[in-house]
Scaffold this motif. Structure first.
Motif, mmCIF file in Angstrom:
data_model
loop_
_atom_site.group_PDB
_atom_site.id
_atom_site.type_symbol
_atom_site.label_atom_id
_atom_site.label_comp_id
_atom_site.label_asym_id
_atom_site.label_seq_id
_atom_site.Cartn_x
_atom_site.Cartn_y
_atom_site.Cartn_z
ATOM 1 N N THR A 27 -15.508 -17.261 9.033
ATOM 2 C CA THR A 27 -14.171 -17.638 9.497
ATOM 3 C C THR A 27 -13.309 -18.136 8.347
ATOM 4 N N VAL A 28 -13.880 -18.980 7.496
ATOM 5 C CA VAL A 28 -13.155 -19.475 6.327
ATOM 6 C C VAL A 28 -12.829 -18.317 5.384
ATOM 7 N N ALA A 29 -13.780 -17.404 5.200
ATOM 8 C CA ALA A 29 -13.559 -16.260 4.306
ATOM 9 C C ALA A 29 -12.390 -15.414 4.785
ATOM 10 N N LEU A 30 -12.313 -15.177 6.082
ATOM 11 C CA LEU A 30 -11.238 -14.362 6.640
ATOM 12 C C LEU A 30 -9.879 -15.033 6.534
ATOM 13 N N LEU A 111 -10.015 -9.291 3.068
ATOM 14 C CA LEU A 111 -11.357 -9.751 2.731
ATOM 15 C C LEU A 111 -12.099 -8.695 1.919
ATOM 16 N N TRP A 112 -11.948 -7.423 2.283
ATOM 17 C CA TRP A 112 -12.593 -6.357 1.511
ATOM 18 C C TRP A 112 -12.037 -6.299 0.094
ATOM 19 N N ILE A 113 -10.727 -6.418 -0.030
ATOM 20 C CA ILE A 113 -10.116 -6.427 -1.365
ATOM 21 C C ILE A 113 -10.665 -7.598 -2.177
ATOM 22 N N GLY A 235 -12.343 -0.341 -0.206
ATOM 23 C CA GLY A 235 -13.555 0.286 -0.690
ATOM 24 C C GLY A 235 -14.641 0.447 0.340
ATOM 25 N N ARG A 236 -14.312 0.504 1.580
ATOM 26 C CA ARG A 236 -15.313 0.638 2.621
ATOM 27 C C ARG A 236 -15.976 2.001 2.575
#
Length: 258
Positions: A27-30, A111-113, A235-236
């Motif tokens: 949750t924090v990461a997002l 988040l992916w970036i 980059g998925r």
């Protein structure tokens, strides 16, 4: 007169505490970025001492990787479920594109970036990013192969077609941090157009109304409603192959905590 009865503190099982920590970290990461996932920050989020977090994750790098893996796996299971309800491969792919578009998924794109940038310097996170990329490739390729077997799709190489679709989605999603409201429809539909051409489908076949049996499902794991602007981003599934074509997606996404 105040009551002298104290509440009995319920001790959580190790599995439950581990899952709670991972959910909080995801949750924090997002919402704030992977840089904010620290033992102290997650301890504050849960109202516990950092020492308790370090008991389950001695290294902050492990927690960062787990946070990313949890959020990314939840996204994959939402957009391309391993166990799909009744419906045709065409319907499932149309559902994927329908729910991989719009502002609802901006945070997961960011988040992916974020993860791909930090993975240059963090080996544990780099391995987790590679696992998630392999999971995306495997899950999407599996759906395409199913469509070919049922003669709904026509492609000489499902793996190549999978990569082509993901490359376009990655390119579009890389702009999650910029205003894309003025993009022409031909640009926003590039991923769908690529899929239709690569799979021998008529134009519009993947943008028709999605059948109710393959309708949206709520994201799991983090409880977040965040996501991406133009599709799976950052980059998925388009990085260096983590194994043979069609790698087992279940094994590749093993980072999701139980």
């Amino acid at each position: 007169m105040p009551s002298s009865v104290q509440r009995k503190r319920i001790r959580k099982t190790p599995a439950a505490r581990h899952a709670e920590i991972v959910v909080a970290a995801a949750t924090v990461a997002l919402s704030e970025g992977l840089e904010c996932v620290t033992l102290r920050r997650i301890g504050e989020e849960l109202g516990v001492r950092p020492g308790l977090i370090s008991h389950y994750f001695p290294s902050a790098e492990d927690l960062v990787a787990e946070a990313f893996g949890s959020a990314a796996s939840a996204e994959l299971d939402t957009l391309l479920p391993a166990e799909r309800p009744d419906g045709t491969p065409t319907q499932h792919l149309a559902r994927f594109f329908a729910h991989a578009a719009g502002e609802a998924y901006d945070d997961i794109s960011r988040l992916w970036i974020n993860a791909r940038h930090l993975s240059r310097y963090r080996p544990v996170l780099r391995d987790r990013v590679a696992e998630q990329e392999a999971a995306w490739r495997g899950r999407l390729e599996g759906l395409i192969r199913q469509g070919v077997e049922r003669e709904e799709f026509r492609t000489d190489d499902p793996y190549v077609t999978t990569i082509q679709i993901l490359v376009v989605l990655d390119g579009l999603g890389a702009h999650a941090n910029t205003d894309t409201s003025d993009r022409p429809e031909a640009v926003t539909r590039m991923a769908v157009t690529t899929a239709e051409r690569g799979l021998g489908l008529p134009s519009g076949a993947l943008t028709r109304p999605v059948d109710a049996s393959t309708g949206p499902c709520a994201p799991s794991g983090t409880g977040s409603t965040a996501g991406r602007n133009t599709g799976p981003a950052g980059g998925r599934g388009t990085g260096p192959a983590a194994g043979a074509h069609g790698a087992d997606p279940a094994a590749a996404s093993s980072s999701t905590p139980s």
